[in-house]
Design an enzyme around this catalytic site. Structure first.
Site, PDB file in Angstrom:
ATOM      1  N   VAL A 194      -1.889   1.615  -3.058  1.00 54.50           N
ATOM      2  CA  VAL A 194      -1.266   2.540  -2.106  1.00 54.50           C
ATOM      3  C   VAL A 194       0.047   3.098  -2.658  1.00 54.50           C
ATOM      4  O   VAL A 194       0.272   4.316  -2.673  1.00 54.50           O
ATOM      5  CB  VAL A 194      -1.014   1.850  -0.739  1.00 54.50           C
ATOM      6  CG1 VAL A 194      -0.521   2.859   0.285  1.00 54.50           C
ATOM      7  CG2 VAL A 194      -2.277   1.163  -0.240  1.00 54.50           C
TER       8      VAL A 194
ATOM      9  N   LYS B 117      -1.779  -3.622   7.846  1.00 52.37           N
ATOM     10  CA  LYS B 117      -2.341  -3.828   9.202  1.00 52.37           C
ATOM     11  C   LYS B 117      -2.191  -5.258   9.696  1.00 52.37           C
ATOM     12  O   LYS B 117      -2.015  -5.501  10.886  1.00 52.37           O
ATOM     13  CB  LYS B 117      -3.818  -3.425   9.256  1.00 52.37           C
ATOM     14  CG  LYS B 117      -4.672  -4.002   8.162  1.00 52.37           C
ATOM     15  CD  LYS B 117      -4.809  -3.012   7.050  1.00 52.37           C
ATOM     16  CE  LYS B 117      -5.468  -3.620   5.841  1.00 52.37           C
ATOM     17  NZ  LYS B 117      -5.804  -2.626   4.848  1.00 52.37           N
TER      18      LYS B 117
ATOM     19  N   GLU C 161       0.340   4.970   9.815  1.00 54.91           N
ATOM     20  CA  GLU C 161      -0.957   5.665   9.812  1.00 54.91           C
ATOM     21  C   GLU C 161      -1.918   5.115   8.769  1.00 54.91           C
ATOM     22  O   GLU C 161      -3.116   4.948   9.031  1.00 54.91           O
ATOM     23  CB  GLU C 161      -0.725   7.164   9.564  1.00 54.91           C
ATOM     24  CG  GLU C 161      -1.943   8.038   9.757  1.00 54.91           C
ATOM     25  CD  GLU C 161      -2.440   8.026  11.199  1.00 54.91           C
ATOM     26  OE1 GLU C 161      -3.449   7.354  11.444  1.00 54.91           O
ATOM     27  OE2 GLU C 161      -1.838   8.684  12.064  1.00 54.91           O
TER      28      GLU C 161
ATOM     29  N   VAL D 199      -4.617   1.973   9.268  1.00 57.99           N
ATOM     30  CA  VAL D 199      -5.942   2.035   9.919  1.00 57.99           C
ATOM     31  C   VAL D 199      -6.708   3.246   9.392  1.00 57.99           C
ATOM     32  O   VAL D 199      -6.251   4.379   9.510  1.00 57.99           O
ATOM     33  CB  VAL D 199      -5.819   2.171  11.458  1.00 57.99           C
ATOM     34  CG1 VAL D 199      -7.201   2.159  12.106  1.00 57.99           C
ATOM     35  CG2 VAL D 199      -4.959   1.073  12.044  1.00 57.99           C
TER      36      VAL D 199
ATOM     37  N   GLY E 195     -12.160  -1.599  -7.194  1.00 63.29           N
ATOM     38  CA  GLY E 195     -10.856  -1.764  -6.528  1.00 63.29           C
ATOM     39  C   GLY E 195     -10.916  -1.502  -5.031  1.00 63.29           C
ATOM     40  O   GLY E 195      -9.903  -1.212  -4.408  1.00 63.29           O
TER      41      GLY E 195
ATOM     42  N   GLU F  97      -9.716  -6.046  -1.018  1.00 65.59           N
ATOM     43  CA  GLU F  97      -8.357  -6.609  -1.030  1.00 65.59           C
ATOM     44  C   GLU F  97      -8.314  -7.762  -2.031  1.00 65.59           C
ATOM     45  O   GLU F  97      -9.355  -8.322  -2.402  1.00 65.59           O
ATOM     46  CB  GLU F  97      -8.019  -7.179   0.358  1.00 65.59           C
ATOM     47  CG  GLU F  97      -7.967  -6.156   1.463  1.00 65.59           C
ATOM     48  CD  GLU F  97      -6.565  -5.610   1.741  1.00 65.59           C
ATOM     49  OE1 GLU F  97      -5.587  -6.138   1.225  1.00 65.59           O
ATOM     50  OE2 GLU F  97      -6.486  -4.621   2.491  1.00 65.59           O
TER      51      GLU F  97
ATOM     52  N   ASP G 214      -9.942  -7.976   8.630  1.00 64.44           N
ATOM     53  CA  ASP G 214      -9.211  -6.721   8.397  1.00 64.44           C
ATOM     54  C   ASP G 214      -9.537  -5.714   9.515  1.00 64.44           C
ATOM     55  O   ASP G 214      -8.636  -5.081  10.078  1.00 64.44           O
ATOM     56  CB  ASP G 214      -9.626  -6.186   7.022  1.00 64.44           C
ATOM     57  CG  ASP G 214      -9.052  -4.823   6.741  1.00 64.44           C
ATOM     58  OD1 ASP G 214      -7.871  -4.748   6.389  1.00 64.44           O
ATOM     59  OD2 ASP G 214      -9.792  -3.827   6.873  1.00 64.44           O
TER      60      ASP G 214
ATOM     61  N   LYS H 189      -7.127  -3.913  12.518  1.00 64.87           N
ATOM     62  CA  LYS H 189      -7.104  -2.466  12.783  1.00 64.87           C
ATOM     63  C   LYS H 189      -7.492  -2.175  14.235  1.00 64.87           C
ATOM     64  O   LYS H 189      -6.916  -1.290  14.875  1.00 64.87           O
ATOM     65  CB  LYS H 189      -8.047  -1.752  11.811  1.00 64.87           C
ATOM     66  CG  LYS H 189      -7.541  -1.828  10.373  1.00 64.87           C
ATOM     67  CD  LYS H 189      -8.613  -1.434   9.384  1.00 64.87           C
ATOM     68  CE  LYS H 189      -8.076  -1.425   7.964  1.00 64.87           C
ATOM     69  NZ  LYS H 189      -9.143  -1.246   6.965  1.00 64.87           N
TER      70      LYS H 189
ATOM     71  N   GLY I  34      -8.485   3.686  -0.923  1.00 63.72           N
ATOM     72  CA  GLY I  34      -8.265   4.431  -2.159  1.00 63.72           C
ATOM     73  C   GLY I  34      -6.829   4.894  -2.297  1.00 63.72           C
ATOM     74  O   GLY I  34      -6.112   5.067  -1.309  1.00 63.72           O
TER      75      GLY I  34
HETATM   76  N1  LIG Z   1      -5.985  -0.471  -1.017  1.00 65.67           N
HETATM   77  C1  LIG Z   1      -6.249   0.288   0.046  1.00 65.67           C
HETATM   78  O1  LIG Z   1      -7.113   1.171   0.012  1.00 65.67           O
HETATM   79  C2  LIG Z   1      -5.467   0.069   1.317  1.00 65.67           C
HETATM   80  C3  LIG Z   1      -5.766   0.877   2.436  1.00 65.67           C
HETATM   81  C4  LIG Z   1      -5.008   0.754   3.602  1.00 65.67           C
HETATM   82  C5  LIG Z   1      -4.000  -0.191   3.652  1.00 65.67           C
HETATM   83  N2  LIG Z   1      -3.747  -0.998   2.570  1.00 65.67           N
HETATM   84  C6  LIG Z   1      -2.647  -1.971   2.698  1.00 65.67           C
HETATM   85  O2  LIG Z   1      -1.572  -1.535   1.879  1.00 65.67           O
HETATM   86  C7  LIG Z   1      -0.856  -2.657   1.384  1.00 65.67           C
HETATM   87  C8  LIG Z   1      -0.844  -2.611  -0.154  1.00 65.67           C
HETATM   88  O3  LIG Z   1      -2.183  -2.663  -0.601  1.00 65.67           O
HETATM   89  P1  LIG Z   1      -2.583  -2.308  -2.101  1.00 65.67           P
HETATM   90  O4  LIG Z   1      -4.054  -2.155  -2.094  1.00 65.67           O
HETATM   91  O5  LIG Z   1      -1.739  -1.210  -2.619  1.00 65.67           O
HETATM   92  O6  LIG Z   1      -2.211  -3.679  -2.825  1.00 65.67           O
HETATM   93  P2  LIG Z   1      -2.194  -3.968  -4.400  1.00 65.67           P
HETATM   94  O7  LIG Z   1      -2.904  -2.902  -5.144  1.00 65.67           O
HETATM   95  O8  LIG Z   1      -2.629  -5.392  -4.556  1.00 65.67           O
HETATM   96  O9  LIG Z   1      -0.655  -3.850  -4.771  1.00 65.67           O
HETATM   97  C9  LIG Z   1       0.289  -4.651  -4.153  1.00 65.67           C
HETATM   98  C10 LIG Z   1       1.680  -4.272  -4.631  1.00 65.67           C
HETATM   99  O10 LIG Z   1       2.593  -5.081  -3.878  1.00 65.67           O
HETATM  100  C11 LIG Z   1       3.506  -5.690  -4.778  1.00 65.67           C
HETATM  101  N3  LIG Z   1       3.942  -6.949  -4.204  1.00 65.67           N
HETATM  102  C12 LIG Z   1       3.183  -8.010  -3.816  1.00 65.67           C
HETATM  103  N4  LIG Z   1       3.955  -8.977  -3.310  1.00 65.67           N
HETATM  104  C13 LIG Z   1       5.237  -8.519  -3.391  1.00 65.67           C
HETATM  105  C14 LIG Z   1       6.491  -9.072  -3.055  1.00 65.67           C
HETATM  106  N5  LIG Z   1       6.608 -10.273  -2.526  1.00 65.67           N
HETATM  107  N6  LIG Z   1       7.596  -8.304  -3.273  1.00 65.67           N
HETATM  108  C15 LIG Z   1       7.511  -7.073  -3.816  1.00 65.67           C
HETATM  109  N7  LIG Z   1       6.328  -6.499  -4.158  1.00 65.67           N
HETATM  110  C16 LIG Z   1       5.221  -7.231  -3.965  1.00 65.67           C
HETATM  111  C17 LIG Z   1       2.721  -5.875  -6.057  1.00 65.67           C
HETATM  112  O11 LIG Z   1       3.637  -6.037  -7.117  1.00 65.67           O
HETATM  113  P3  LIG Z   1       3.127  -6.162  -8.643  1.00 65.67           P
HETATM  114  O12 LIG Z   1       2.687  -4.773  -9.028  1.00 65.67           O
HETATM  115  O13 LIG Z   1       4.324  -6.620  -9.377  1.00 65.67           O
HETATM  116  O14 LIG Z   1       2.000  -7.145  -8.615  1.00 65.67           O
HETATM  117  C18 LIG Z   1       1.929  -4.574  -6.104  1.00 65.67           C
HETATM  118  O15 LIG Z   1       2.665  -3.539  -6.690  1.00 65.67           O
HETATM  119  C19 LIG Z   1      -1.574  -3.893   1.943  1.00 65.67           C
HETATM  120  O16 LIG Z   1      -0.950  -4.271   3.125  1.00 65.67           O
HETATM  121  C20 LIG Z   1      -2.963  -3.378   2.243  1.00 65.67           C
HETATM  122  O17 LIG Z   1      -3.591  -4.106   3.276  1.00 65.67           O
HETATM  123  C21 LIG Z   1      -4.456  -0.878   1.412  1.00 65.67           C
END
Ligand SMILES: NC(=O)c1ccc[n+]([C@@H]2O[C@H](COP(=O)([O-])OP(=O)(O)OC[C@H]3O[C@@H](n4cnc5c(N)ncnc54)[C@H](OP(=O)(O)O)[C@@H]3O)[C@@H](O)[C@H]2O)c1
Length: 407
Positions: free
Chosen positions: A13, A93, A117, A120, A175, A178, A189, A193, A290
């Site tokens: 994200v 979420k 936004e 969800v 990817g 989660e 999850d 939501k 994504g």
């Molecule tokens: N992926 C999706 O499509 C999606 C969709 C909707 C919502 N979300 C939500 O968005 C959030 C992020 O998801 P993501 O998919 O982007 O996760 P991700 O790809 O696993 O990336 C997580 C990021 O958070 C950083 N991080 C983790 N723990 C941390 C901490 N304690 N302090 C500072 N930074 C920290 C990580 O740092 P490093 O880079 O150093 O590891 C990484 O940059 C989550 O809550 C997820 O549920 C994701």
């Protein structure tokens, strides 16, 4: 208008958001905080650090984007910022759903705003739709596919005939899952939501732990074959309905006819159906996961805040005596190789088959009984799916085996 944005997280994200802002040359974060100093990074970010205080203690920061994968640390960041009167955007979420009341109070007390936004259905602006388009109109039902990863897996199983494990591996490679896949495939999850949607659609705060959720991990080939033999599919559906002052909310694999709008939502897409008093049924579809879909959703929240907008929580402020109800009964299909806890569920069985692979049954059960036995159902690898009204005639009798009970 926010000038100094602090971004936490540069994963799916966060990097999506960062790249979009570089393309449009607007709302580029001033500072970024991540976790792992040793991780190789494709994105070149000048002001990068590994301590939350790098952003939290910087008094010039006037907007925080919390886009990290650690819900506890996210809680610390979000509450700390809101307490200081700083606006926050979050995609988390789990954090939001589990702390709705506290987060509402913090905003009220400190005059800060929290938008979420992207948390969800990523690319579908569903919270905005509920907050504005439906602000004054009662909604009786909201139902949808809210988890792109499990929808991807189910689509692969149905369209390509591959196993659950093969489909999960493919989703992980792309990817879509989660860091902890359990959250996606168990329905957790989607329950978070649904909890957030229930606040904006009905004004109800339901903790996700109190929402019945059963996942897709134990989907059996018998269940897939049964669906196919009825021109149906199985989707992981989150549903919340309101009747009088009672809310019924659950996340369950569900048999849907192929012609149903939600049945046609494939792969990582999400779909949401809203039934309301004056507009009737409306359907929204979009990318549920994504990098760019979520990054763009965060960007739209940044723009909303820049325009001085926030959530009005109309439904919440007007809601009276809504209560979460679990006494109603639903039609289910069940398959399992293990019969131990099934008798505890109090199912009114309509059809039942036992063979060398285990048992299958169709019957009626109360939501309360499923909720009480949720962990045991999961631990015993029992697959349970709701049967939609359109498929009330679903029958395992067609499988050509001896049906033991038929009423
Ligand atoms: N992926 C999706 O499509 C999606 C969709 C909707 C919502 N979300 C939500 O968005 C959030 C992020 O998801 P993501 O998919 O982007 O996760 P991700 O790809 O696993 O990336 C997580 C990021 O958070 C950083 N991080 C983790 N723990 C941390 C901490 N304690 N302090 C500072 N930074 C920290 C990580 O740092 P490093 O880079 O150093 O590891 C990484 O940059 C989550 O809550 C997820 O549920 C994701």
């Amino acid at each position: 208008m926010s000038k100094n944005i602090g971004l936490f997280g540069l994963g799916v994200v966060g990097s999506g958001y960062y790249q979009i802002t570089q393309k449009i040359q607007q709302f580029i974060p001033k500072k970024v905080v991540v976790k792992d100093p040793h991780k190789p990074r494709a994105l070149q970010v000048a002001q990068l650090a590994y301590e939350a205080d790098y952003i939290l203690e910087d008094e010039t920061i006037d907007l925080i984007l919390e886009l990290i994968s650690d819900a506890d640390e996210a809680h610390h960041i979000v509450s700390n910022a809101l307490e200081k009167g700083i606006n926050v955007i979050s995609a988390n979420k789990k954090l939001i759903a589990e702390n709705l009341k506290e987060l509402l109070e913090l905003q009220q007390k400190h005059g800060s705003k929290l938008l979420y936004e992207a948390s969800v259905a990523a690319g579908i602006p569903i919270i905005e739709v509920l907050e504005t388009h439906y602000a004054l109109e009662p909604i009786s039902k909201i139902s949808g596919i809210l988890n792109g990863s499990s929808n991807f897996i189910l689509t692969k199983i149905f369209e390509e005939g591959i196993s659950y494990q093969e489909a999960l591996t493919e989703a992980q490679k792309l990817g879509y899952v989660e860091a902890n896949p359990y959250l996606d495939v168990s329905g957790s999850d989607a329950a978070s939501k649904l909890s957030i949607l229930s606040l904006h659609a009905f004004g109800a705060i339901i903790h996700p732990d109190n929402i019945l959720k059963l996942g897709i991990e134990d989907i059996s080939h018998e269940a897939v074959d049964l669906a196919k033999s009825h021109d149906a599919v199985i989707k992981l559906i989150a549903t919340a309905t309101v009747q009088e002052q009672a809310i019924h909310a659950f996340v369950l694999p569900t048999f849907l006819p192929k012609t149903h709008e939600l049945a046609q939502v494939a792969y990582e897409y999400n779909g949401i159906e809203i039934t309301s008093d004056y507009q009737g049924e409306q359907f929204y579809k979009g990318k549920g996961a994504g990098s760019y879909a979520t990054g763009a959703s965060v960007l739209s929240d940044v723009k909303k805040l820049a325009l001085g907008k926030g959530y009005a929580y109309n439904k919440y402020l007007q809601a009276k005596n809504l209560h979460h109800e679990t006494s109603s009964h639903i039609d289910i299909y069940l398959s399992s190789s293990n019969e131990t806890i099934i008798s505890k569920l109090g199912i009114q069985t309509r059809e039942f088959i036992r063979n060398e692979e285990g048992i299958q049954l169709i019957g009626k059960v109360s939501l309360q009984s499923l909720l009480e036995n949720q962990k045991a159902i999961e631990n015993n690898a029992i697959f349970i799916a709701n049967i939609s009204q359109e498929l009330a005639h679903l029958s395992i009798d067609r499988l050509g085996e001896k049906v033991l009970v038929q009423r």
